[in-house]
Write an enzyme that holds these catalytic residues in place. Structure first.
Site, short mmCIF file in Angstrom:
data_model
loop_
_atom_site.label_atom_id
_atom_site.label_comp_id
_atom_site.label_asym_id
_atom_site.label_seq_id
_atom_site.Cartn_x
_atom_site.Cartn_y
_atom_site.Cartn_z
N SER A 114 -12.85 -15.80 -20.61
CA SER A 114 -13.33 -14.83 -19.63
C SER A 114 -12.40 -13.62 -19.46
O SER A 114 -12.79 -12.63 -18.85
CB SER A 114 -13.55 -15.49 -18.27
OG SER A 114 -12.34 -15.84 -17.66
N LYS A 155 -8.12 -14.16 -13.14
CA LYS A 155 -9.11 -13.09 -12.98
C LYS A 155 -8.40 -11.80 -12.57
O LYS A 155 -7.27 -11.80 -12.13
CB LYS A 155 -10.14 -13.43 -11.90
CG LYS A 155 -10.96 -14.66 -12.15
CD LYS A 155 -11.93 -14.47 -13.29
CE LYS A 155 -12.71 -15.75 -13.54
NZ LYS A 155 -13.24 -15.85 -14.85
#
Length: 143
Positions: A61, A98
């Site tokens: 990701s 993230k």
């Protein structure tokens, strides 16, 4: 994406030569007279500091930020995270890596891969920032 916290390094880091010339992506022949100094990677990345630790990344990701599955990231928990930082955090006890995005009263955790949607931190969610990613290290033999 999942993470594995590896913790701090043990004592005994080896110092490596740092050459004073820029190395092209070819086959350089470094000569001893070009050695500027010897450096320790743990000193360069400040890894021995008590507020710095290593995390192994699993998942894709964060590929757009250059962080790939299997990479190690150097995380500094003494840095106050700001919008745009890549962070290691836990959202509702789920560890993740993230990009932190702060907008007005909203907190959004963004992936750097369009396959993954943004994660909006909602009222009632528990977000704990464990630290800010400062460096990433890749093993090119296994890429």
């Amino acid at each position: 994406m999942s993470i594995t916290i590896l913790g701090p390094l043990e004592n005994g880091g080896e110092k490596l030569p740092l050459y004073s010339f820029k190395v092209p992506a070819g086959f350089p022949s470094p000569a001893a007279d070009h050695i500027e100094k010897h450096i320790s990677l743990d000193e360069l990345f400040d890894i021995r500091a008590p507020h710095v630790y290593l995390v192994k990344i699993e998942g894709d990701s964060m590929q757009g930020a250059g962080i790939y599955s299997g990479d190690l990231v150097v995380v500094d928990r003494s840095v106050e995270p700001v919008s745009g930082d890549i962070v290691i955090a836990a959202l509702n006890t789920e560890p993740l890596c993230k990009r932190l995005h702060l907008r007005e009263n909203a907190v959004i955790l963004l992936s750097e891969n369009p396959k993954f949607p943004a994660m909006h931190v909602m009222e009632g969610d528990e977000l704990v920032i464990w630290g800010v990613v400062k460096y990433s290290v890749r093993d090119h033999d296994n890429s």
